[in-house]
Design an enzyme around this catalytic site. Structure first.
Site, PDB file in Angstrom:
ATOM      1  N   GLN A 146      93.017  86.967 106.085  1.00  0.00           N
ATOM      2  CA  GLN A 146      94.160  86.359 105.396  1.00  0.00           C
ATOM      3  C   GLN A 146      94.094  86.542 103.878  1.00  0.00           C
ATOM      4  OE1 GLN A 146      94.565  82.216 106.705  1.00  0.00           O
ATOM      5  NE2 GLN A 146      96.077  82.900 108.211  1.00  0.00           N
ATOM      6  N   TYR A 149      97.628  85.721 102.705  1.00  0.00           N
ATOM      7  CA  TYR A 149      97.975  84.289 102.852  1.00  0.00           C
ATOM      8  C   TYR A 149      97.121  83.432 101.907  1.00  0.00           C
ATOM      9  CZ  TYR A 149      98.945  79.920 105.465  1.00  0.00           C
ATOM     10  OH  TYR A 149      99.322  78.645 105.843  1.00  0.00           O
TER      11      TYR A 149
HETATM   12  P1  NDP Z   1     106.261  77.208 111.454  1.00  0.00           P
HETATM   13  O1  NDP Z   1     106.073  78.669 111.697  1.00  0.00           O
HETATM   14  O2  NDP Z   1     106.166  76.259 112.594  1.00  0.00           O
HETATM   15  O3  NDP Z   1     107.701  76.997 110.746  1.00  0.00           O
HETATM   16  C1  NDP Z   1     108.018  77.746 109.626  1.00  0.00           C
HETATM   17  C2  NDP Z   1     109.364  77.338 109.074  1.00  0.00           C
HETATM   18  O4  NDP Z   1     109.592  78.122 107.887  1.00  0.00           O
HETATM   19  C3  NDP Z   1     110.514  77.649 110.010  1.00  0.00           C
HETATM   20  O5  NDP Z   1     111.529  76.677 109.849  1.00  0.00           O
HETATM   21  C4  NDP Z   1     111.015  79.006 109.510  1.00  0.00           C
HETATM   22  O6  NDP Z   1     112.371  79.274 109.797  1.00  0.00           O
HETATM   23  C5  NDP Z   1     110.820  78.823 108.009  1.00  0.00           C
HETATM   24  N1  NDP Z   1     110.756  80.095 107.289  1.00  0.00           N
HETATM   25  C6  NDP Z   1     109.887  81.122 107.454  1.00  0.00           C
HETATM   26  N2  NDP Z   1     110.190  82.128 106.594  1.00  0.00           N
HETATM   27  C7  NDP Z   1     111.275  81.727 105.886  1.00  0.00           C
HETATM   28  C8  NDP Z   1     112.066  82.320 104.870  1.00  0.00           C
HETATM   29  N3  NDP Z   1     111.823  83.544 104.391  1.00  0.00           N
HETATM   30  N4  NDP Z   1     113.129  81.610 104.391  1.00  0.00           N
HETATM   31  C9  NDP Z   1     113.413  80.368 104.840  1.00  0.00           C
HETATM   32  N5  NDP Z   1     112.687  79.758 105.804  1.00  0.00           N
HETATM   33  C10 NDP Z   1     111.636  80.426 106.320  1.00  0.00           C
HETATM   34  O7  NDP Z   1     105.254  76.851 110.287  1.00  0.00           O
HETATM   35  P2  NDP Z   1     104.357  75.530 110.067  1.00  0.00           P
HETATM   36  O8  NDP Z   1     105.183  74.333 110.254  1.00  0.00           O
HETATM   37  O9  NDP Z   1     103.108  75.691 110.826  1.00  0.00           O
HETATM   38  O10 NDP Z   1     103.970  75.697 108.524  1.00  0.00           O
HETATM   39  C11 NDP Z   1     104.732  75.097 107.483  1.00  0.00           C
HETATM   40  C12 NDP Z   1     103.988  75.319 106.173  1.00  0.00           C
HETATM   41  O11 NDP Z   1     102.716  74.706 106.246  1.00  0.00           O
HETATM   42  C13 NDP Z   1     103.757  76.792 105.838  1.00  0.00           C
HETATM   43  O12 NDP Z   1     103.881  76.999 104.457  1.00  0.00           O
HETATM   44  C14 NDP Z   1     102.318  77.006 106.274  1.00  0.00           C
HETATM   45  O13 NDP Z   1     101.730  78.061 105.573  1.00  0.00           O
HETATM   46  C15 NDP Z   1     101.726  75.660 105.921  1.00  0.00           C
HETATM   47  N6  NDP Z   1     100.508  75.354 106.644  1.00  0.00           N
HETATM   48  C16 NDP Z   1     100.500  75.268 108.012  1.00  0.00           C
HETATM   49  C17 NDP Z   1      99.328  74.959 108.670  1.00  0.00           C
HETATM   50  C18 NDP Z   1      99.278  74.820 110.147  1.00  0.00           C
HETATM   51  O14 NDP Z   1      98.165  74.622 110.657  1.00  0.00           O
HETATM   52  N7  NDP Z   1     100.364  74.877 110.868  1.00  0.00           N
HETATM   53  C19 NDP Z   1      98.068  74.747 107.942  1.00  0.00           C
HETATM   54  C20 NDP Z   1      98.198  74.843 106.522  1.00  0.00           C
HETATM   55  C21 NDP Z   1      99.377  75.135 105.914  1.00  0.00           C
HETATM   56  P3  NDP Z   1     112.812  79.813 111.259  1.00  0.00           P
HETATM   57  O15 NDP Z   1     112.747  78.623 112.170  1.00  0.00           O
HETATM   58  O16 NDP Z   1     114.188  80.303 111.051  1.00  0.00           O
HETATM   59  O17 NDP Z   1     111.845  80.873 111.634  1.00  0.00           O
END
Ligand code: NDP
Length: 242
Positions: A146, A149
Site C-alpha cells: 500500500q 494508500y
Molecule cells: P467503502 O469502500 O465501504 O465505501 C467507500 C465510499 O466512498 C463509497 O460510498 C464510494 O462510493 C465512495 N467513493 C469512492 N471513490 C469515490 C470518488 N472518487 N468520489 C466520490 N465518492 C467515492 O469504504 P470504507 O467505508 O471502508 O472506507 C471509508 C474511508 O475510511 C476511506 O477513506 C478508507 O480509506 C478509510 N478507512 C477504512 C478502513 C476500513 O477498515 N474499512 C480503515 C481505515 C481507513 P460508491 O458507493 O459509489 O462506490
C-alpha cells in the site's frame, strides 16, 4: 440556532454511511456524496431519508459544482465537511502501475484539497466550520502493498495540521481520524486467513464497527469541540499508539 449542514463524501456505504446517519440522528441536515454505486445510494436514501449526490471527488470542478448543489438544496452553506471517501488499489511497489498510484492519490488525498477548497470561503465568511478527514492507521504505520494508500493517508495528516493553523482564527477546526480495521466492504475483501492474522494483532480482539468511527465524528463536529484542532484521533482497538 439554525440546523447546521453536513456533507459526507462517500457517505452512502461503509463508514461514510454510518457517519451520515449518526450526524442525521444528532440533528444535522446531511448530504451524502458517492461515486458510482447508484443502487447502494438509492437504498441508503430510502432507508435513512438522507439526500444523496453523485460526483467524483477527485475532480475539482465536480466538487465545486457538487457543493453548490448541496448548498442550494439544503438551504445554506456547508458547516461540516467529512472527507471520508477513499479507495484502495493494492500492489507491491515493484508491480504498481502509474494508474493505480494516481487513482489512490487523487481519490484519497487530492480530494481533500478539492472538497475543502470548495467549502472554505463560506466557512471563513461564517466564522465557523468543521473539517474532519478520515485517514487510516496504515498512513501511520505504512502497510505492505500500500505505498500509494499509505502515502495518501499520511499526506492527510500534514494537510490536516497545516489547514488547522490557517483556519483556527476563524473558528474552523480541522481534524483527522485514523481508523484501524473496520467492518466494511473494503475490509470484507481481505482473505479469511489474512483477516485471522490481522485480528490476532488487535489488542481488543476484533475489528471495529463503522458506528465506532461515526461516534467520534459526531464528537468532533460538535460546536463545543472548538478547542480541538490539528489533531488525529486513532481508533484501532489499541493496535497502534502514537
Ligand atoms: P467503502 O469502500 O465501504 O465505501 C467507500 C465510499 O466512498 C463509497 O460510498 C464510494 O462510493 C465512495 N467513493 C469512492 N471513490 C469515490 C470518488 N472518487 N468520489 C466520490 N465518492 C467515492 O469504504 P470504507 O467505508 O471502508 O472506507 C471509508 C474511508 O475510511 C476511506 O477513506 C478508507 O480509506 C478509510 N478507512 C477504512 C478502513 C476500513 O477498515 N474499512 C480503515 C481505515 C481507513 P460508491 O458507493 O459509489 O462506490
Amino acid at each position: 440556532m439554525t440546523q447546521r449542514i453536513a456533507l459526507v463524501t462517500g457517505g452512502t456505504r461503509g463508514i461514510g454511511a454510518a457517519i451520515s446517519l449518526a450526524l442525521k440522528n444528532a440533528g444535522y441536515k446531511v448530504a451524502a456524496n458517492y461515486a458510482n454505486n447508484d443502487t447502494a445510494a438509492t437504498e441508503f436514501a430510502k432507508v435513512t431519508g438522507v439526500a444523496t449526490y453523485k460526483w467524483d471527488i477527485s475532480d475539482y470542478e465536480a466538487c465545486q459544482q457538487g457543493v453548490k448543489m448541496v448548498s442550494t438544496d439544503l438551504g445554506g452553506p456547508i458547516d461540516i465537511l467529512i472527507n471520508n471517501a477513499g479507495i484502495t488499489r493494492d500492489g507491491a511497489m515493484h508491480k504498481m502501475t502509474p494508474e493505480n498510484w494516481g487513482a489512490v492519490i487523487d481519490t484519497n488525498l487530492t480530494s481533500a484539497f478539492n472538497m475543502s477548497r470548495s467549502v472554505l470561503d463560506s466557512m471563513r465568511d461564517n466564522k465557523f466550520g468543521r473539517i474532519i478527514n478520515i485517514s487510516s492507521m496504515n498512513g501511520q504505520l505504512g502497510q505492505f502493498g500500500q505505498t500509494n494508500y499509505s502515502a495518501a493517508k499520511a499526506g492527510i495528516f500534514g494537510f490536516t495540521k497545516a489547514l488547522a493553523r490557517e483556519t483556527a482564527s476563524r473558528s474552523i477546526t480541522v481534524n483527522a481520524i485514523a481508523p484501524g480495521y473496520i467492518a466494511t466492504e473494503m475490509v470484507k475483501a481481505v482473505k479469511e486467513d489474512i483477516m485471522k492474522m490481522i485480528v490476532s494483532n488487535i489488542p481488543v480482539g476484533r475489528i471495529g464497527e463503522p458506528e465506532e468511527i461515526a461516534r467520534a465524528v459526531v464528537f468532533l463536529a460538535d460546536d463545543q469541540a472548538s478547542f480541538i484542532t490539528g489533531e488525529t484521533l486513532s481508533i484501532n482497538g489499541g493496535q497502534y499508539m502514537e
